[in-house]
Design a protein around this motif. Structure first.
Motif, PDB file in Angstrom:
ATOM      1  N   TRP A 263     -76.321 -12.028  29.279  1.00 59.76           N
ATOM      2  CA  TRP A 263     -76.365 -12.381  27.842  1.00 59.76           C
ATOM      3  C   TRP A 263     -75.865 -13.816  27.655  1.00 59.76           C
ATOM      4  O   TRP A 263     -74.883 -14.229  28.265  1.00 59.76           O
ATOM      5  CB  TRP A 263     -75.448 -11.390  27.130  1.00 59.76           C
ATOM      6  N   ARG A 264     -76.538 -14.561  26.809  1.00 58.55           N
ATOM      7  CA  ARG A 264     -76.087 -15.913  26.472  1.00 58.55           C
ATOM      8  C   ARG A 264     -76.608 -16.262  25.077  1.00 58.55           C
ATOM      9  O   ARG A 264     -77.549 -15.633  24.576  1.00 58.55           O
ATOM     10  CB  ARG A 264     -76.550 -16.939  27.484  1.00 58.55           C
ATOM     11  N   THR A 265     -76.004 -17.283  24.476  1.00 64.26           N
ATOM     12  CA  THR A 265     -76.478 -17.786  23.195  1.00 64.26           C
ATOM     13  C   THR A 265     -76.876 -19.250  23.346  1.00 64.26           C
ATOM     14  O   THR A 265     -76.615 -19.874  24.391  1.00 64.26           O
ATOM     15  CB  THR A 265     -75.383 -17.685  22.103  1.00 64.26           C
ATOM     16  N   SER A 266     -77.501 -19.743  22.301  1.00 61.70           N
ATOM     17  CA  SER A 266     -77.915 -21.149  22.334  1.00 61.70           C
ATOM     18  C   SER A 266     -76.711 -22.088  22.276  1.00 61.70           C
ATOM     19  O   SER A 266     -76.865 -23.309  22.468  1.00 61.70           O
ATOM     20  CB  SER A 266     -78.857 -21.431  21.152  1.00 61.70           C
ATOM     21  N   GLU A 267     -75.475 -21.539  22.073  1.00 58.80           N
ATOM     22  CA  GLU A 267     -74.267 -22.369  22.020  1.00 58.80           C
ATOM     23  C   GLU A 267     -73.516 -22.422  23.350  1.00 58.80           C
ATOM     24  O   GLU A 267     -72.450 -23.039  23.436  1.00 58.80           O
ATOM     25  CB  GLU A 267     -73.338 -21.851  20.916  1.00 58.80           C
ATOM     26  N   PHE A 268     -74.082 -21.765  24.379  1.00 59.61           N
ATOM     27  CA  PHE A 268     -73.449 -21.883  25.702  1.00 59.61           C
ATOM     28  C   PHE A 268     -73.596 -23.337  26.177  1.00 59.61           C
ATOM     29  O   PHE A 268     -74.646 -23.967  25.965  1.00 59.61           O
ATOM     30  CB  PHE A 268     -74.120 -20.942  26.702  1.00 59.61           C
ATOM     31  N   PRO A 269     -72.578 -23.862  26.837  1.00 58.21           N
ATOM     32  CA  PRO A 269     -72.684 -25.223  27.382  1.00 58.21           C
ATOM     33  C   PRO A 269     -73.829 -25.306  28.390  1.00 58.21           C
ATOM     34  O   PRO A 269     -74.161 -24.341  29.084  1.00 58.21           O
ATOM     35  CB  PRO A 269     -71.332 -25.451  28.059  1.00 58.21           C
ATOM     36  N   SER A 270     -74.441 -26.443  28.486  1.00 58.71           N
ATOM     37  CA  SER A 270     -75.517 -26.620  29.467  1.00 58.71           C
ATOM     38  C   SER A 270     -74.941 -26.465  30.869  1.00 58.71           C
ATOM     39  O   SER A 270     -73.875 -26.984  31.180  1.00 58.71           O
ATOM     40  CB  SER A 270     -76.141 -28.011  29.311  1.00 58.71           C
ATOM     41  N   GLY A 271     -75.638 -25.754  31.696  1.00 56.27           N
ATOM     42  CA  GLY A 271     -75.164 -25.496  33.052  1.00 56.27           C
ATOM     43  C   GLY A 271     -74.286 -24.270  33.155  1.00 56.27           C
ATOM     44  O   GLY A 271     -73.950 -23.834  34.269  1.00 56.27           O
ATOM     45  N   ALA A 272     -73.898 -23.649  32.029  1.00 56.38           N
ATOM     46  CA  ALA A 272     -73.061 -22.444  32.074  1.00 56.38           C
ATOM     47  C   ALA A 272     -73.910 -21.238  32.458  1.00 56.38           C
ATOM     48  O   ALA A 272     -75.060 -21.087  32.013  1.00 56.38           O
ATOM     49  CB  ALA A 272     -72.396 -22.215  30.721  1.00 56.38           C
ATOM     50  N   ALA A 273     -73.343 -20.370  33.282  1.00 59.94           N
ATOM     51  CA  ALA A 273     -74.056 -19.153  33.685  1.00 59.94           C
ATOM     52  C   ALA A 273     -74.083 -18.160  32.531  1.00 59.94           C
ATOM     53  O   ALA A 273     -73.289 -18.247  31.586  1.00 59.94           O
ATOM     54  CB  ALA A 273     -73.367 -18.546  34.895  1.00 59.94           C
ATOM     55  N   ASP A 274     -75.003 -17.186  32.633  1.00 67.33           N
ATOM     56  CA  ASP A 274     -75.066 -16.131  31.616  1.00 67.33           C
ATOM     57  C   ASP A 274     -73.791 -15.299  31.670  1.00 67.33           C
ATOM     58  O   ASP A 274     -73.225 -15.046  32.752  1.00 67.33           O
ATOM     59  CB  ASP A 274     -76.273 -15.226  31.845  1.00 67.33           C
ATOM     60  N   SER A 275     -73.361 -14.814  30.518  1.00 68.27           N
ATOM     61  CA  SER A 275     -72.214 -13.900  30.480  1.00 68.27           C
ATOM     62  C   SER A 275     -72.712 -12.481  30.759  1.00 68.27           C
ATOM     63  O   SER A 275     -73.923 -12.235  30.871  1.00 68.27           O
ATOM     64  CB  SER A 275     -71.543 -13.963  29.103  1.00 68.27           C
ATOM     65  N   LEU A 276     -71.783 -11.530  30.836  1.00 66.61           N
ATOM     66  CA  LEU A 276     -72.129 -10.138  31.132  1.00 66.61           C
ATOM     67  C   LEU A 276     -71.638  -9.264  29.981  1.00 66.61           C
ATOM     68  O   LEU A 276     -70.457  -9.318  29.614  1.00 66.61           O
ATOM     69  CB  LEU A 276     -71.470  -9.703  32.445  1.00 66.61           C
ATOM     70  N   VAL A 277     -72.548  -8.439  29.448  1.00 64.28           N
ATOM     71  CA  VAL A 277     -72.211  -7.526  28.351  1.00 64.28           C
ATOM     72  C   VAL A 277     -72.485  -6.096  28.784  1.00 64.28           C
ATOM     73  O   VAL A 277     -73.584  -5.793  29.271  1.00 64.28           O
ATOM     74  CB  VAL A 277     -73.022  -7.848  27.074  1.00 64.28           C
ATOM     75  N   GLU A 278     -71.489  -5.229  28.598  1.00 65.36           N
ATOM     76  CA  GLU A 278     -71.656  -3.798  28.845  1.00 65.36           C
ATOM     77  C   GLU A 278     -71.413  -3.069  27.521  1.00 65.36           C
ATOM     78  O   GLU A 278     -70.363  -3.209  26.904  1.00 65.36           O
ATOM     79  CB  GLU A 278     -70.665  -3.305  29.893  1.00 65.36           C
ATOM     80  N   ILE A 279     -72.399  -2.289  27.101  1.00 61.06           N
ATOM     81  CA  ILE A 279     -72.321  -1.556  25.833  1.00 61.06           C
ATOM     82  C   ILE A 279     -72.135  -0.082  26.168  1.00 61.06           C
ATOM     83  O   ILE A 279     -73.025   0.539  26.766  1.00 61.06           O
ATOM     84  CB  ILE A 279     -73.600  -1.767  25.004  1.00 61.06           C
ATOM     85  N   ARG A 280     -70.999   0.490  25.781  1.00 59.54           N
ATOM     86  CA  ARG A 280     -70.708   1.898  26.048  1.00 59.54           C
ATOM     87  C   ARG A 280     -70.818   2.695  24.749  1.00 59.54           C
ATOM     88  O   ARG A 280     -70.371   2.245  23.690  1.00 59.54           O
ATOM     89  CB  ARG A 280     -69.317   2.059  26.636  1.00 59.54           C
ATOM     90  N   LEU A 281     -71.392   3.898  24.851  1.00 57.02           N
ATOM     91  CA  LEU A 281     -71.582   4.769  23.687  1.00 57.02           C
ATOM     92  C   LEU A 281     -70.813   6.068  23.923  1.00 57.02           C
ATOM     93  O   LEU A 281     -71.148   6.830  24.844  1.00 57.02           O
ATOM     94  CB  LEU A 281     -73.078   5.058  23.477  1.00 57.02           C
TER      95      LEU A 281
END
Length: 269
Positions: A71-89
């Motif tokens: 997961w990433r947004t358009s506000e991540f710094p250039s060159g930054a890797a994607d973050s990791l999101v885990e959604i638990r229900l």
């Protein structure tokens, strides 16, 4: 690059399976968050959310329980890797507890995303599913009212039976329209039997000769036999006469020979 992690949770008034399906559906994800989303609901599938502000890819899926995404947004710094999101229900009596475990966030952005998970997901999702439940309740109430109205109509009909004598009541005549009789089934089409070859006529025998000719022949034969019988005695008698004369002649010659021999013997003596 240094990263940060956050954990955000909240209760949404909907069952886990319902939330899981909506999260992976483009139309429902858009409706429950308020921003356009495009989602490939398969492991490895790409997704976007909030009109392209968020993007990433799905890594793991456990139906009704868990979703893991890069997961990433358009506000991540250039060159930054994607973050990791885990959604638990986690199921609850009143709905579902949703837990966002968000890690590998670029340093300095954790507070921003804590707020966005609540404002752009937990709160609008709860309102969306609550409204859907109210709509379903309204439909059920309308059905119940229809049933009650029907019961009232039945009671009104029963009350009409107690109308005092002498009071005219207009009766509603219900004409039952008879259903059109079904057309009788068409008889099965019978195929014409193949034409049998006409039996060959027996060869004509040669026509019998007229009876008259046969009778004439028989008459001729009978006449010939009779004529033969008449002629035969004459022939026989002629034959007999010839034989007798021949015998007589032979006897005479024999006698002459004997007498000649006798005379010869006498002369020698």
């Amino acid at each position: 690059m240094a990263t940060e992690s956050i954990q955000v949770s909240g209760v949404v008034r909907a069952p886990p399976d319902r939330i899981y399906e909506a999260w992976l559906d483009s139309a429902e994800h858009s409706a429950m968050t308020g921003g356009r989303a495009t989602i490939d609901a398969n492991v490895g599938g790409r997704f976007t959310a909030w009109d392209g502000y968020i993007e990433g890819a799905t890594l793991e899926l456990e139906p009704g329980r868990r979703i893991v995404q890069r997961w990433r947004t358009s506000e991540f710094p250039s060159g930054a890797a994607d973050s990791l999101v885990e959604i638990r229900l986690e199921p609850l009596e009143e709905g579902t507890r949703i837990i966002f475990l968000h890690s590998e966030i670029p340093e300095g952005q954790r507070t921003k995303y804590e707020q966005e998970w609540r404002e752009h997901y937990l709160d609008p999702m709860d309102r969306y599913f609550a409204a859907a439940d109210e709509d379903e309740d309204d439909i059920e109430d309308d059905d119940d009212e229809d049933v009650e109205d029907t019961d009232d109509d039945v009671e009104d009909v029963d009350d009409d039976e107690d109308i005092p004598a002498g009071v005219e009541v207009e009766e509603e005549v219900v004409i039952a329209v008879a259903a059109k009789p079904k057309a009788p089934p068409k008889p099965p089409v019978q195929k014409a039997a193949p034409a049998k070859a006409a039996p060959k006529a027996p060869a004509k025998k040669a026509a019998a000769k007229p009876a008259k000719k046969t009778a004439a022949k028989k008459a001729k034969k009978a006449a010939a036999k009779r004529a033969g019988k008449k002629a035969s005695p004459k022939k026989k008698s002629a034959k007999k006469a010839k034989k007798k004369s021949a015998r007589k002649a032979s006897k005479k010659s024999a006698r002459k020979g004997k007498s000649a021999k006798r005379s010869a013997k006498r002369g020698r003596r």
